[in-house]
Design a protein around this motif. Structure first.
Motif, PDB file in Angstrom:
ATOM      1  N   ILE A 663       0.839  -1.201   0.000  1.00  0.00           N
ATOM      2  CA  ILE A 663       0.000   0.000   0.000  1.00  0.00           C
ATOM      3  C   ILE A 663       0.872   1.249   0.000  1.00  0.00           C
ATOM      4  N   VAL A 664       1.892   1.266   0.832  1.00  0.00           N
ATOM      5  CA  VAL A 664       2.791   2.424   0.904  1.00  0.00           C
ATOM      6  C   VAL A 664       3.505   2.620  -0.432  1.00  0.00           C
ATOM      7  N   MET A 665       4.006   1.514  -1.011  1.00  0.00           N
ATOM      8  CA  MET A 665       4.712   1.595  -2.293  1.00  0.00           C
ATOM      9  C   MET A 665       3.796   2.122  -3.392  1.00  0.00           C
ATOM     10  N   ALA A 666       2.568   1.618  -3.453  1.00  0.00           N
ATOM     11  CA  ALA A 666       1.636   2.035  -4.492  1.00  0.00           C
ATOM     12  C   ALA A 666       1.313   3.515  -4.365  1.00  0.00           C
ATOM     13  N   HIS A 667       1.070   3.979  -3.138  1.00  0.00           N
ATOM     14  CA  HIS A 667       0.779   5.401  -2.952  1.00  0.00           C
ATOM     15  C   HIS A 667       1.983   6.263  -3.314  1.00  0.00           C
ATOM     16  N   THR A 668       3.184   5.740  -3.071  1.00  0.00           N
ATOM     17  CA  THR A 668       4.391   6.467  -3.462  1.00  0.00           C
ATOM     18  C   THR A 668       4.454   6.636  -4.978  1.00  0.00           C
ATOM     19  N   LEU A 669       3.980   5.639  -5.704  1.00  0.00           N
ATOM     20  CA  LEU A 669       3.948   5.699  -7.166  1.00  0.00           C
ATOM     21  C   LEU A 669       2.663   6.326  -7.683  1.00  0.00           C
ATOM     22  N   HIS A 670       1.872   6.940  -6.756  1.00  0.00           N
ATOM     23  CA  HIS A 670       0.623   7.616  -7.117  1.00  0.00           C
ATOM     24  C   HIS A 670      -0.382   6.643  -7.735  1.00  0.00           C
ATOM     25  N   LEU A 671      -0.440   5.446  -7.175  1.00  0.00           N
ATOM     26  CA  LEU A 671      -1.396   4.441  -7.616  1.00  0.00           C
ATOM     27  C   LEU A 671      -2.413   4.198  -6.510  1.00  0.00           C
ATOM     28  N   GLN A 672      -3.673   4.031  -6.892  1.00  0.00           N
ATOM     29  CA  GLN A 672      -4.690   3.637  -5.938  1.00  0.00           C
ATOM     30  C   GLN A 672      -4.601   2.127  -5.711  1.00  0.00           C
ATOM     31  N   VAL A 673      -5.078   1.680  -4.533  1.00  0.00           N
ATOM     32  CA  VAL A 673      -4.932   0.273  -4.152  1.00  0.00           C
ATOM     33  C   VAL A 673      -6.312  -0.346  -3.953  1.00  0.00           C
ATOM     34  N   HIS A 690      -4.861   0.959   7.362  1.00  0.00           N
ATOM     35  CA  HIS A 690      -3.566   1.205   6.722  1.00  0.00           C
ATOM     36  C   HIS A 690      -3.690   1.893   5.363  1.00  0.00           C
ATOM     37  N   GLY A 691      -4.814   2.513   5.118  1.00  0.00           N
ATOM     38  CA  GLY A 691      -4.916   3.402   3.978  1.00  0.00           C
ATOM     39  C   GLY A 691      -5.279   2.765   2.660  1.00  0.00           C
ATOM     40  N   CYS A 692      -5.782   1.549   2.642  1.00  0.00           N
ATOM     41  CA  CYS A 692      -6.211   0.940   1.372  1.00  0.00           C
ATOM     42  C   CYS A 692      -7.379   1.750   0.811  1.00  0.00           C
ATOM     43  N   ASP A 693      -7.431   1.914  -0.485  1.00  0.00           N
ATOM     44  CA  ASP A 693      -8.440   2.760  -1.117  1.00  0.00           C
ATOM     45  C   ASP A 693      -9.741   2.018  -1.386  1.00  0.00           C
ATOM     46  N   PHE A 694      -9.660   0.790  -1.884  1.00  0.00           N
ATOM     47  CA  PHE A 694     -10.858   0.049  -2.268  1.00  0.00           C
ATOM     48  C   PHE A 694     -10.731  -1.386  -1.789  1.00  0.00           C
ATOM     49  N   VAL A 695     -11.882  -2.016  -1.509  1.00  0.00           N
ATOM     50  CA  VAL A 695     -11.915  -3.436  -1.163  1.00  0.00           C
ATOM     51  C   VAL A 695     -13.053  -4.095  -1.933  1.00  0.00           C
ATOM     52  N   GLN A 696     -12.905  -5.388  -2.147  1.00  0.00           N
ATOM     53  CA  GLN A 696     -13.978  -6.195  -2.721  1.00  0.00           C
ATOM     54  C   GLN A 696     -13.847  -7.601  -2.173  1.00  0.00           C
ATOM     55  N   GLY A 697     -14.959  -8.295  -2.050  1.00  0.00           N
ATOM     56  CA  GLY A 697     -14.910  -9.647  -1.540  1.00  0.00           C
ATOM     57  C   GLY A 697     -16.264 -10.089  -1.052  1.00  0.00           C
ATOM     58  N   TYR A 698     -16.306 -11.312  -0.549  1.00  0.00           N
ATOM     59  CA  TYR A 698     -17.575 -11.892  -0.109  1.00  0.00           C
ATOM     60  C   TYR A 698     -18.143 -11.188   1.126  1.00  0.00           C
ATOM     61  N   LEU A 699     -17.287 -10.472   1.856  1.00  0.00           N
ATOM     62  CA  LEU A 699     -17.796  -9.727   2.996  1.00  0.00           C
ATOM     63  C   LEU A 699     -18.845  -8.711   2.551  1.00  0.00           C
ATOM     64  N   LEU A 700     -18.638  -8.145   1.378  1.00  0.00           N
ATOM     65  CA  LEU A 700     -19.547  -7.139   0.855  1.00  0.00           C
ATOM     66  C   LEU A 700     -20.595  -7.763  -0.055  1.00  0.00           C
ATOM     67  N   SER A 701     -20.165  -8.585  -0.959  1.00  0.00           N
ATOM     68  CA  SER A 701     -21.123  -9.173  -1.900  1.00  0.00           C
ATOM     69  C   SER A 701     -20.419 -10.190  -2.770  1.00  0.00           C
TER      70      SER A 701
END
Length: 762
Positions: A663-673, A690-701
């Motif tokens: 997550i830290v590396m991606a944000h350093t490269l200006h990438l969303q996670v 820890h600053g993750c931008d998006f999530v997906q999985g069975y918890l949601l749908s």
């Protein structure tokens, strides 16, 4: 000057009686001319034969025969012309002198034929030879004249005498030139020219004779009385001589023509034999090409099939066993791509030698089927022998190979089928060995597998799936897109939907992508499948805009094979334009391994797609060639963390550290996670913390079809983030393991049904 009783340069005597009443019989003169022409024609034909005969002995024989024909024609012409001469006195001929004249003619004719047999002649040689031959003919003429015995004395006019000799030389020169000119050629026109040349040569010879006769003056000594011949048999004698001479000449010409035809037939036979020899060599060459591999000198597929059929018939009769072993060199394409095709060819030759050395005897058949695929056919008494041979080959393959200055170790995958257990025909055994090879390659390579019935059943199923998938794409039936929400942790709203294809199979029910994507990639259907998904996703995005979901984006997966196509940016643009969707609402998702296949080409292609306004996402990050050097060169917007790093959180501190670092590396490269595979509230809380931008999985749908998507979106968008972390407060039956109960979607029976059958997305 007196020579042989002939007064050549002497003046006429003051006293004596000159015979003026001398003439020639026209019929005999014509006969003499015809004989001279026949002799000339014979000489031309025989000179032609001499130039075409290859044997030196045969050339000598033909030269001698040609000399006899020419000498006979000239001498007979002279003798018949002398018989045509009529004078008022009794004459007779001295036989020895007459014979001497014939001998002189023969010598001149031999000289002429020898001259004609020379390969090259300069003009001076022509002149020298024609002078000698002309003098010989003149010598024959005047020697023959001296053989004429009578009371009269022969006096010759000097000018006409010299002219007759010159005519003889010129006639000889013309004869030599014409004879050499007509040595080669053929056809009717050539034959007509030869006839005309014979008439000219005969005319020259006759002209010489009658010029010499014109120089002749017969003088009777004073007091001598004229005596008329008692009997005149010149006509009968002339005809006899002419007939004999013409018969000899005709026989010689016939012999020359017959020999020419025979030689032509011999040449034709030689050409036929040469052609047959060439055809035989060509047949052998074609057989070599048709049945042997030019690179390794092993037999090829066609030759192998022929030998296989023979050995199979033998083993069927003797109830023996045969093994068919397929070998494929692991990662051979890398050699061609990195070191070049020449190095690849050299490697194939080395490997062919290694495989050949590992076989047991000359009875074992080793073949190259093409590319890096080899096949071995051998007899055996039990299946363990086949396994031992395969292991021996694999062991020898592990020995270092020196190639273009490099030491490398190659491995091989092997598949084996055995007669009669695994099949009774060539095609069946080869197909089954190929299936076993496919199994070896699929299980990690550098492996060997025997054929079993499960492999055939799987291959049959894959073939059926391929045919039905092709029909589904053509008829646009059975395929459907399911969408899984991607939740924005910052806004608390569903920001994206990931498009996931499903196939409602008529026999096997709802199939997830892992059941048919591999089939599509292996059979060239993946491009059509990706295009179908892209267009349908854009159409669904347009539909969502009309029902109030204008801000939603859709992510579409792009296969590695499709990412290599230059047409992809144009197809993306066409799909957006056809659906009337803004480019920024589409996100193209590619796997990490697909990006690293050809980084330069991929970067250019992605830049073209990015220029359209389409977002780009890298999927399954961390499972492949993870490299910051590559990531910074690619025009990416989003990085998706693979579910394998999430599933053990919070139990695994190592995975937690890795995810936090990504997550830290991606944000350093200006990438969303985006993190996929979120199934528990603990995972959700950790990622949000820890600053993750998006999530997906069975918890949601779970993924759902478009027709059941709106209630899910409304439910997720209405809930607060705290409530969403503890679903049990609102939905009884929601387990602590993150599994979704049926009560969660009460009032939405359509999605209730979908949630129970959809397969996990990996």
């Amino acid at each position: 000057m007196v020579w042989l009783g002939l007064h050549i340069l002497a003046e006429l005597p003051p006293n004596g009686q000159i015979l003026l009443d001398c003439r020639h019989d026209p019929l005999l003169v014509l006969l003499a001319y015809l004989v001279a022409c026949a002799g000339s024609f014979a000489m031309l034909n025989i000179a032609e034969r001499v130039s075409h005969v290859e044997s030196a002995n045969a050339q000598r024989q033909w030269r001698l025969l040609g000399a006899f024909c020419l000498a006979g024609g000239i001498w007979a012409m002279h003798f018949i012309s002398m018989l045509a001469f009529e004078a008022p006195l009794e004459t007779h001929y001295d036989l020895p002198v007459t014979g001497a004249s014939l001998l002189i003619t023969l010598i001149a004719a031999i000289l002429a034929m020898n001259t004609l047999s020379q390969a090259e002649m300069r003009p001076i040689k022509y002149l020298q030879a024609s002078t000698c031959i002309g003098l010989g003919i003149a010598g024959m003429h005047y020697t023959g004249m001296s053989a004429m015995q009578s009371d009269a004395v022969q006096y010759y006019h000097p000018d006409l005498f010299v002219l007759s000799i010159l005519i003889a030389i010129v006639a000889s020169l013309a004869a030599l030139y014409l004879a050499r000119h007509f040595r080669n050629g053929g056809g009717m026109f050539h034959q007509l020219l030869k006839y005309f040349a014979s008439l000219l040569m005969g005319g020259g010879i006759v002209s010489m004779h009658f010029t010499g006769m014109s120089a002749l003056t017969l003088v009777l000594p004073a007091g001598s009385a004229l005596e008329l011949t008692k009997t005149d048999n010149s006509l009968q004698l002339s005809l006899t001589i002419a007939c004999i001479t013409l018969l000899i000449i005709a026989s010689s010409i016939s012999a020359a023509l017959a020999d020419k035809k025979l030689q032509c037939k011999e040449h034709d036979l030689q050409r036929v034999n040469a052609l047959l020899s060439q055809l035989d060599q060509a047949r052998m060459s074609l057989q070599q090409v048709a049945h042997y591999d030019a690179l390794t000198n092993l037999i090829n597929r066609r030759g192998f099939n022929q030998v296989f059929a023979e050995k199979l018939a033998e083993r069927s009769a003797s109830k023996g066993m045969l093994a068919v072993m397929f070998l494929d060199i692991d990662h051979f394409k890398r050699i061609n791509d990195s070191l070049g095709h020449d190095a690849g060819d050299e490697l194939l030759q080395i490997i062919a030698g290694i495989i050949k050395s590992a076989t047991r005897s000359h009875d074992d058949v080793v073949a190259r089927f093409g590319g890096d695929e080899f096949c071995i056919l051998f007899s055996l008494s039990n299946r363990e022998e086949a396994q031992h041979m395969a292991q021996r080959i694999m062991q020898k393959m592990k020995e270092p190979i020196v190639l273009v200055g490099r030491h490398m170790v190659m491995t091989t995958s092997i598949g084996i089928s055995v007669f009669p257990d695994d099949g009774t025909t060539c095609d069946e055994l080869l197909k089954n060995a190929d299936l076993a090879l496919y199994q070896s390659k699929g299980s990690g390579r550098n492996n060997l597998n025997f054929f079993n019935s499960n492999l055939k059943a799987r291959a049959t199923l894959e073939l059926q799936l391929e045919e039905e998938l092709r029909s589904a794409l053509v008829e646009d039936t059975g395929l459907e897109l399911y969408y899984q929400p991607i939740y924005d942790l910052h806004t608390g709203q569903v920001a994206k939907l990931e498009a996931l294809i499903r196939w409602e199979h008529p026999q096997h029910g709802l199939l997830s992508p892992d059941r048919f994507i591999g089939v599509a990639e292996a059979n060239g259907l993946i491009v059509k499948l990706d295009t179908w998904v892209l267009r349908r996703a854009c159409q669904d995005l347009s539909f969502l805009s009309h029902i109030g979901c204008e801000q939603l984006k859709i992510t579409v997966n792009c296969s590695a094979l499709n990412l290599c196509r230059e047409e992809l940016p144009d197809e993306v643009h066409d799909a957006l334009r056809s659906a009337g969707v803004e480019p920024h609402r589409l996100e193209l998702e590619v796997t990490e391994n697909a990006l690293m296949g050809n980084i330069n080409t991929t970067a250019k292609l992605l830049s073209r797609i990015r220029a359209l306004g389409v977002s780009l996402s890298i999927d399954d990050f961390g499972t492949g060639y993870s490299s910051l050097a590559y990531l910074k060169r690619l025009p990416l917007d989003t990085l998706k963390i693979d579910r394998s790093f999430i599933q053990d959180i919070p139990k695994s501190p190592q995975d937690m550290n890795i995810v936090q670092a990504i997550i830290v590396m991606a944000h350093t490269l200006h990438l969303q996670v985006v993190t996929e595979g979120v199934e528990t509230s603990e995972q959700y809380a950790f990622l949000k913390q820890h600053g993750c931008d998006f999530v997906q999985g069975y918890l949601l749908s779970r993924p759902a079809p478009l027709r059941h998507l709106r209630p899910i979106l409304d439910l997720l968008n209405r809930s607060t983030s705290v409530e969403r972390l503890d679903f049990t407060r609102f939905y009884p039956g929601h387990g602590t393991d993150g599994s979704m109960s049926r009560d969660l979607f009460a009032g939405n029976p359509g999605y209730h049904a979908v949630a129970s059958i959809a397969q996990p997305v990996r």
